[in-house]
Design a protein around this motif. Structure first.
Motif, short mmCIF file in Angstrom:
data_model
loop_
_atom_site.label_atom_id
_atom_site.label_comp_id
_atom_site.label_asym_id
_atom_site.label_seq_id
_atom_site.Cartn_x
_atom_site.Cartn_y
_atom_site.Cartn_z
N GLY A 149 -53.88 12.61 73.02
CA GLY A 149 -53.29 13.04 74.28
C GLY A 149 -53.33 11.90 75.28
N GLY A 150 -52.90 12.17 76.52
CA GLY A 150 -52.94 11.15 77.55
C GLY A 150 -51.61 10.46 77.73
N PRO A 151 -51.52 9.59 78.75
CA PRO A 151 -50.23 8.97 79.10
C PRO A 151 -49.68 8.04 78.04
CG PRO A 151 -52.05 8.00 80.35
CD PRO A 151 -52.60 9.19 79.66
N HIS A 152 -50.54 7.47 77.23
CA HIS A 152 -50.08 6.60 76.15
C HIS A 152 -50.40 7.24 74.80
CE1 HIS A 152 -49.00 3.41 78.89
NE2 HIS A 152 -50.19 3.46 79.43
N GLY A 153 -50.23 8.54 74.72
CA GLY A 153 -50.58 9.25 73.50
C GLY A 153 -49.49 9.23 72.45
N LEU A 154 -49.90 9.18 71.21
CA LEU A 154 -49.01 9.23 70.06
C LEU A 154 -49.43 10.39 69.17
CD1 LEU A 154 -48.95 5.43 69.15
CD2 LEU A 154 -47.23 6.67 70.47
N ALA A 155 -48.47 11.14 68.71
CA ALA A 155 -48.75 12.23 67.77
C ALA A 155 -48.45 11.77 66.36
CB ALA A 155 -47.90 13.45 68.12
N ASP A 156 -49.42 11.89 65.50
CA ASP A 156 -49.28 11.51 64.09
C ASP A 156 -48.84 12.74 63.30
OD1 ASP A 156 -49.40 10.07 61.72
OD2 ASP A 156 -51.58 10.25 61.53
N ASP A 157 -47.63 13.21 63.58
CA ASP A 157 -47.17 14.49 63.03
C ASP A 157 -47.19 14.52 61.51
OD1 ASP A 157 -46.74 15.52 65.58
OD2 ASP A 157 -44.69 14.74 65.67
#
Length: 516
Positions: free
Chosen positions: A458-466
């Motif tokens: 999460g957070g402003p520079h978050g990436l989801a590893d879907d």
């Protein structure tokens, strides 16, 4: 008196020198690049970047242009006694993977690749200075003075010799270039215009008494790379390359009219050289590319190893020049890259032997020069002084940092890890929610030289590893919380738990050099 003081002077404006110049210029390092030639050569010697070099070119911001101007490797059509007997497509089964987006090399004339790199360099206000031949080097306490033919001088804090196998820089330094030249392995090469052969194939005529190879040059209507075993005279001596000799060789091996060839240019004689510089650094002067290592063309490793030399040296020179790193960091350039070049010499020699054995039999061809190792993706620095911390079941410090498709949480759009890495900064990846606080602290403490991204945090520079591709590529389990620090040249620096965040600051401040 020397004029135009600069931070780094690069000698040689081939792909290695241009890559290094871009690496420095995009970090706001004052750089000049000179070349002794009066004009830019229309050289097409190297046939193109391998997958690892394509990753470098993506980071430099030019891979889109390179892909547009190049072609995928063509199937190889092999002949015996003028008759086609076999086709081979060595990359037919290759596919991009989530961790490696480039599955095969690209074919592009070297002059076109250099045009693309020069245009990128010009965006930073730097242009190649032609007609500037280096004839002397004198190192002082804080700089090097380069003497030019005609009496000019350039003073620089550092000098990088990217000036080819006959490097003036290497010779002026007196660095031994040990190895051998195999006079029995000789070819003539050139660019020709040819009408008639199918441009959908790389044609290879191998006979008992010689060979001719004809490969279409991407971006041209009728241009071809021509390679052949040399023609010999009555005494057995090689005949110098010329359009007439090319026509005779072509007619002999293809059984086609030699008059189909025209406009032969860039004629040269090639002998297999296997040589490695004893040192890559002498004081404030460095060697890179063919100035530091040469080997056979088998495997296509020459230009690619040079581009990757520059990628390694550039960020290190920039950090030292800006005062952000101890000068000892520069010693790790030779430490990391010289073993890579030594391995490239061995691999190229192995691929050459395999190819020479293959072409003795009908149906053999240059596809024997290709192996999984020639893609450049396996070269890492696990034994480097900079590889100080940690690992997973799949990855260790010093390894190439893999790519992976993710989703940007702020925008919902796809975002690859390579896009996060792109640029002159370090990258800190945090896997798992337990890394959130460490990412915030690191970003605040090292703003400007480090970018922090949370993967499933999460957070402003978050990436989801879907798809789970990032965790798979980095060997991190679904319930593990780990930090991965990635160097500016996209190699892993550290793999640590979030409680060891201090190791990130120590690494950036040079603690890793204590073992150098």
């Amino acid at each position: 008196m020397p004029t135009s003081p600069t931070t780094v002077l690069i000698v040689g404006s081939g792909p290695t020198g241009l890559t290094l110049a871009i690496e420095l210029a995009r970090r706001a390092v004052d750089v000049r690049i000179i070349d002794k030639t009066p004009g830019f050569p229309r050289s097409s010697r190297a046939k193109g970047p391998n997958p690892r070099s394509l990753e470098v070119l993506e980071d430099l911001g030019v891979v889109g242009e390179v892909l547009a101007a190049s072609s995928a490797p063509l199937p190889m059509r092999k002949y015996r006694n003028g008759v086609p007997i076999a086709d081979a497509a060595p990359f037919a089964d290759a596919r991009p993977t989530p961790d490696a987006p480039y599955d095969r090399p690209r074919m592009i004339a070297q002059w076109r690749l250099e045009e693309i790199l020069r245009a990128r360099l010009a965006e930073y206000g730097v242009r190649v200075e032609l007609g500037s031949e280096l004839v002397g080097l004198a190192e002082g306490r804080t700089s090097v003075t380069a003497a030019l033919a005609g009496g000019g001088e350039i003073e620089a804090r550092y000098v990088a010799g990217c000036d080819g196998g006959h490097s003036a820089v290497r010779k002026l330094l007196g660095v031994p270039f040990e190895g051998k030249t195999d006079e029995t392995q000789m070819m003539v090469c050139g660019d020709v215009e040819a009408e008639g052969p199918d441009r959908g194939f790389w044609h290879q005529w191998f006979d008992e008494d010689g060979a001719v190879m004809l490969c279409p040059i991407p971006g041209t209507r009728s241009g071809w790379w021509f390679q052949a075993g040399p023609e010999t005279d009555a005494s057995g001596a090689p005949v110098p390359p010329s359009l007439d000799s090319f026509r005779r060789l072509f007619a002999k091996h293809t059984r086609l009219p030699g008059s189909g060839l025209s406009d032969a240019t860039l004629l040269s004689t090639y002998r297999v050289n296997e040589r490695l510089a004893e040192r890559y650094r002498v004081g404030r002067v460095f060697l890179a590319g063919d100035a530091a290592h040469v080997h056979s063309i088998a495997g296509g490793l020459g230009m690619n190893t040079g581009i990757q030399d520059a990628y390694n040296l550039g960020w290190k020179l920039a950090r030292v020049a800006s005062g952000r790193a101890d000068p000892a960091l520069l010693d790790t350039y030779e430490e990391e890259r010289l073993p890579i070049a030594a391995d490239a010499l061995d691999l190229s020699a192995e691929r050459l032997r395999a190819t020479m054995e293959a072409i003795r039999k009908p149906g053999g061809g240059l596809d024997s020069a290709v192996s999984e190792r020639t893609n450049g993706l396996g070269g890492g620095y696990r034994r480097s002084s900079l590889a100080t911390g940690g690992g997973t079941g799949r990855l260790r410090a010093g390894d190439r940092a893999p790519d992976a498709p993710c989703r940007d949480l702020a925008t919902g759009t796809p975002r690859r890890l390579f896009e996060a890495f792109a640029g002159p900064h370090f990258t800190l990846l945090g896997f798992g929610p337990g890394t959130a606080q460490a990412l915030r602290e690191a970003a605040g403490a090292h703003d400007g030289e480090l970018r922090a991204y949370g993967v499933d945090v999460g957070g402003p520079h978050g990436l989801a590893d879907d798809g789970g591709h990032a965790r798979t590529a980095y060997g991190i389990g679904p319930d593990e919380d780990l930090l991965v620090l990635v160097r500016p040249d996209n190699h892993v620096a550290l793999i640590i738990p979030p409680g060891d965040l201090g190791a990130v600051g120590a690494y950036l401040n040079g603690a890793a050099l204590e073992r150098a």
